[in-house]
Motif scaffolding. Structure first.
Motif, short mmCIF file in Angstrom:
data_model
loop_
_atom_site.label_atom_id
_atom_site.label_comp_id
_atom_site.label_asym_id
_atom_site.label_seq_id
_atom_site.Cartn_x
_atom_site.Cartn_y
_atom_site.Cartn_z
N ARG A 27 0.99 -1.06 0.04
CA ARG A 27 0.10 0.03 0.02
C ARG A 27 0.82 1.34 0.09
N PRO A 69 -5.27 1.37 -10.77
CA PRO A 69 -6.64 1.11 -10.62
C PRO A 69 -6.90 -0.43 -10.34
N SER A 70 -6.22 -1.45 -11.21
CA SER A 70 -6.51 -2.84 -11.33
C SER A 70 -5.82 -3.34 -10.15
N ARG A 80 -7.07 -5.24 -2.35
CA ARG A 80 -8.08 -5.37 -1.56
C ARG A 80 -8.61 -6.71 -1.44
N THR A 81 -8.57 -7.51 -2.73
CA THR A 81 -8.78 -8.78 -2.59
C THR A 81 -7.97 -9.75 -1.85
N ALA A 90 -11.85 -11.49 -8.64
CA ALA A 90 -11.67 -10.04 -8.72
C ALA A 90 -10.16 -9.78 -8.82
N SER A 94 -6.60 -9.40 -10.50
CA SER A 94 -6.11 -9.14 -11.72
C SER A 94 -4.76 -9.75 -11.93
N GLU A 122 -8.12 -9.60 1.70
CA GLU A 122 -9.36 -10.50 2.07
C GLU A 122 -8.90 -11.94 2.14
N GLU A 156 -4.95 -1.77 -7.21
CA GLU A 156 -5.78 -1.43 -5.91
C GLU A 156 -6.86 -2.35 -5.85
N THR A 157 -7.63 -2.85 -6.63
CA THR A 157 -8.77 -3.79 -6.43
C THR A 157 -8.20 -5.04 -6.07
N THR A 158 -7.06 -5.52 -6.84
CA THR A 158 -6.43 -6.75 -6.50
C THR A 158 -5.89 -6.76 -5.07
#
Length: 796
Positions: free
Chosen positions: A72, A262-263, A269-270, A123, A125, A273, A265-267
């Motif tokens: 991050r 963008p991709s 987060r997943t 989700a 990438s 998780e 950041e989503t990755t």
């Protein structure tokens, strides 16, 4: 929910354990925010995810998250235009991208078996171009590679040439008879970023040049000879060019990271998780948990429930040596349960067990209860547990209890679970009992599910007189004067104070006098309770005997199912290992072919080079054949009685692999086989003896050993890379690698652990110090990787 409920019920300790189980800062941050929820649909989903993740770790080899980093901070920095990430941050991003790529592959291979995990991983990438760009420019230790750019390679070649010329000049001066008398010491050193030689102060004029520094004593001066000035200038300029080119490369890589943000950041987060999911699953495995059936109507019926912190031994207060499970129910024919019994009898533990398991379940964690247990979700959970005084507010024990209870009364409703410890304590007994009954009446009328512990006999009688209230007790053994920690619903408990005092040696006349003060009515009630407890014990023993036979049959079935899952998981693991080895061999053979073709072109295909190429291609063909040819399925026969011997070669039908017998059948008919570096338990019916197996046939054994060694040698690499592994994983992997390398007949191997903090190198050194396959070991030389590599000589 009441603000401090998590601390009162020690859910904060459970959360801390899960935080420690996370593999990266990403998961830890998410675990620190873990909270119980109230939405039954979301809770059901979280429990299904946890159950599937638990299954993956038990039989599927685990979720592939090794190498996950908390990126991050470098991502945030990369978002600024013109920013430049350091090599370490870029390597962390590449490592995390590699984890994402591995997860996608894992999901593709196991989507049918683990559909929920595949849905979550969808989700994620992948970033192959970014990953490749970073790895092409930055080495494992964070060094910028020459291959990062042609300009950098050229500068470094020029820098090497300039340094060699400068060193040659200075060396010649040091050994020149002309300057020998003026030289203080025959060494070349650096002062003010310039290469200099040490000269005696009193003969400084004998060596023309620039004085860059003096020694502390003043006896020595450090002179940059006149002929070296220009060469030093060239080196400084080349080093500046190198620095500028490296910064340009790092900025270019940072720009690539920014484009992928963008991709990415989503990755991330997943991935966070998934790290949390995996940590929860590992925690639940250690605890021995199941998924309960859920409802939202307040009905709870759990069997064999255990307090998690007692199981894991993480409670500061005293606990039973052995955790006694409890059976518990509420919400059916009664909504309020009053638990009574002597001090240290386990009343508070029972109360906390119900509350903590409810919080865990509502946080998406499987719980230590028997299969088929039912639990309810609650929108609010309230508790008044503990008798500490509030120093800040100057409140007494009683006042502290009442402050909590008043807060509960103001917020309770029919979707609440209320836990009250020692209700009515801390004040005059008759008033405390009356107040306790009134509080229970109010909470009961609200529709909440209430569990209270108490010593007041009047509260026991009150439960009998009220519809929807029930008594329970924790058993106490008067012979041993120890609690049994068993919870008995339907039977009130007694304090047994007079009997305990008598057993401990209180004079009989004092006991008799106490009985007179107590009164006949109270004694009759106590004796009645004692008789009921005795009958309850007899009924429970009969029930336990009947259930034991049913449980034995169920356990046998579960054992077979467990064994099947273990075999299935081991089979999948062995197949993956074989594929990895085959892929490595094919890749090496392909490189060999490509190099051969290049050599033929370079040598213009002379007869000699063509012959050598043919030999090389034959070798490559053999390696590929070994990698891709499936192991022939041997014909075999069932072992006769008494024929099995430890060390015998057997064939495991379900794995389609040979193995070595390392234990004879136990009482359940299970024996242990070593196959592919793993130990597995299989029933006798699952194995076959090779048709030509003869114990005395030494020649056949030697032939098999030679074949195995030859096959291993073609598969085992001469180097093992441990970077990115945890200490425990590194030890297991190194131990197996040394076994394989010894079996393959390798003489020297290298273990790459990186420099880092030195922790990984330390655990590897400890293992090598007394390993039976290791003859000697040493740190790597500079051209071998330095302190980041350990070179190992294997014993014959």
């Amino acid at each position: 929910m009441y603000g401090d409920i998590e601390e009162l019920l020690e859910f904060d300790k459970i959360r801390a354990m899960i935080v420690r189980s996370c593999g990266s800062g990403l998961g830890k941050s998410m675990a620190e925010e873990l909270k119980p929820l109230a939405d039954i649909a979301r809770i059901e989903r979280m429990l299904d995810i946890c159950a599937e993740a638990k299954e993956i770790n038990v039989t599927g080899g685990g979720i592939p998250l090794r190498g996950l980093r908390d990126i991050r901070s470098p991502m945030k920095k990369a978002a600024v235009i013109g920013a430049m990430l350091e090599p370490e941050g870029l390597l962390d991003i590449a490592s995390t991208a590699r984890v994402a790529r591995g997860l996608k592959t894992f999901a593709e291979e196991t989507a049918e078996e683990y559909p929920i995990m595949a849905e979550i991983i969808a989700a994620v990438s992948t970033f192959p171009q970014l990953e490749e760009a970073i790895n092409a420019c930055i080495g494992p230790e964070g060094n910028i590679l020459d291959s990062a750019s042609s300009a950098l390679a050229k500068i470094r070649r020029q820098l090497i040439t300039a340094r060699e010329r400068l060193m040659s000049l200075l060396e010649s001066m040091l050994h020149s008879a002309k300057y020998q008398s003026a030289i203080q010491e025959n060494v070349i050193t650096i002062r003010n970023d310039r290469y200099v030689i040490p000269v005696k102060q009193n003969l400084k004029n004998d060596v023309p040049g620039v004085v860059q520094a003096r020694s502390a004593s003043g006896v020595t001066i450090f002179v940059e000879p006149t002929g070296a000035v220009e060469l030093n200038n060239q080196m400084r300029e080349l080093e500046d060019q190198e620095t500028r080119e490296i910064r340009r490369i790092l900025r270019e890589l940072t720009d690539k990271v920014r484009e992928a943000l963008p991709s990415l950041e989503t990755t991330v987060r997943t991935l966070a998780e998934l790290d949390l999911i995996n940590a929860k699953a590992l925690f639940c495995i250690n605890l021995g948990t199941t998924k309960p059936k859920l409802n939202a109507n307040g009905y709870v019926e759990i069997a064999q429930a255990k307090h998690p912190l007692l199981i894991l031994g993480d409670r500061a207060d005293s606990a039973p040596e052995e955790v006694v499970p409890i059976d518990f129910r509420i919400g059916g024919d009664f909504n309020t349960l009053i638990i009574t019994g002597p001090n240290t009898g386990g009343k508070t533990v029972a109360l906390k067990t119900i509350g903590l398991l409810t919080l865990m379940m509502q946080a998406g964690l499987l719980v230590p209860v028997e299969e088929g247990s039912q639990m309810s979700t609650f929108k609010q959970i309230f508790a008044d547990i503990g008798d500490e005084q509030s120093i800040e507010q100057n409140l007494s024990t009683f006042s502290s209890h009442m402050t909590r209870i008043i807060n509960i009364v103001e917020h309770v409703d029919d979707s609440s679970l209320v836990l009250l410890d020692e209700l009515g304590a801390g004040t005059e007994p008759s008033e405390g009992a009356a107040l306790g009954m009134a509080i229970l009446d109010f909470l009961h009328s609200s529709g909440a599910k209430n569990i209270a512990t108490t010593h007041h006999d009047s509260l026991k009688a009150h439960a009998y007189s009220q519809e929807g209230m029930e008594n329970a007790s924790v058993a106490f053994n008067l012979e041993s004067l120890k609690p049994t920690y068993e919870l008995r619903i339907g039977v009130p408990g007694s304090s047994n104070a007079l009997k305990i005092a008598h057993r401990l040696g209180l004079p009989q006349e004092i006991g008799e006098n106490a009985r007179n003060y107590l009164g006949s009515e109270a004694l009759e009630v106590a004796d009645l309770i004692s008789n009921v407890e005795g009958m309850q014990r007899e009924l429970e023993e009969q029930k336990r005997f009947a259930e034991e036979k049913s449980r034995s049959a169920s356990e046998a079935q579960q054992s077979h199912e467990r064994l099947f899952r273990q075999l299935k998981g081991k089979k999948r693991e062995l197949e993956r290992e074989a594929l990895r080895e085959a892929s490595s061999i094919v890749q090496n053979a392909r490189k060999l072919v490509e190099n051969t073709i290049t050599e033929l072109r370079r040598e213009k295909a002379t007869p000699k080079s063509v012959q050598r190429a043919r030999e090389t291609l034959v070798k490559a063909k053999k390696e590929i054949a070994i990698a891709v040819e499936p192991e022939p399925r041997p014909e075999g026969r069932e072992p006769a009685s008494g024929e099995l011997k430890i060390g015998a070669e057997v064939y495991v039908r379900s794995l389609r692999r040979r193995g070595t017998l390392i234990s004879l059948p136990d009482a359940k008919g299970l024996l242990q086989i070593r196959a592919g570096g793993a130990r597995i338990n299989v029933p006798v019916s699952a194995i076959r003896l090779p048709a030509n197996a003869v114990d005395s046939d030494v020649k056949q054994k030697n032939s098999s050993a030679n074949s195995l060694q030859s096959a291993k040698k073609s598969r085992v690499l001469s180097s093992l890379d441990l970077r990115g592994h945890r200490a425990e994983e590194a030890l297991d992997k190194t131990d197996k690698y040394l076994d394989d390398a010894a079996l393959a007949g390798l003489e020297f191997v290298s273990i790459v652990h990186g420099k880092g903090t030195g922790a990984l190198r330390a655990v590897v050194t400890d293992l090598l110090s007394d390993h039976p396959h290791v003859a000697s070991f040493r740190p790597g030389e500079e051209n071998e990787g330095g302190l980041g590599v350990t070179m190992v000589e294997l014993a014959e």
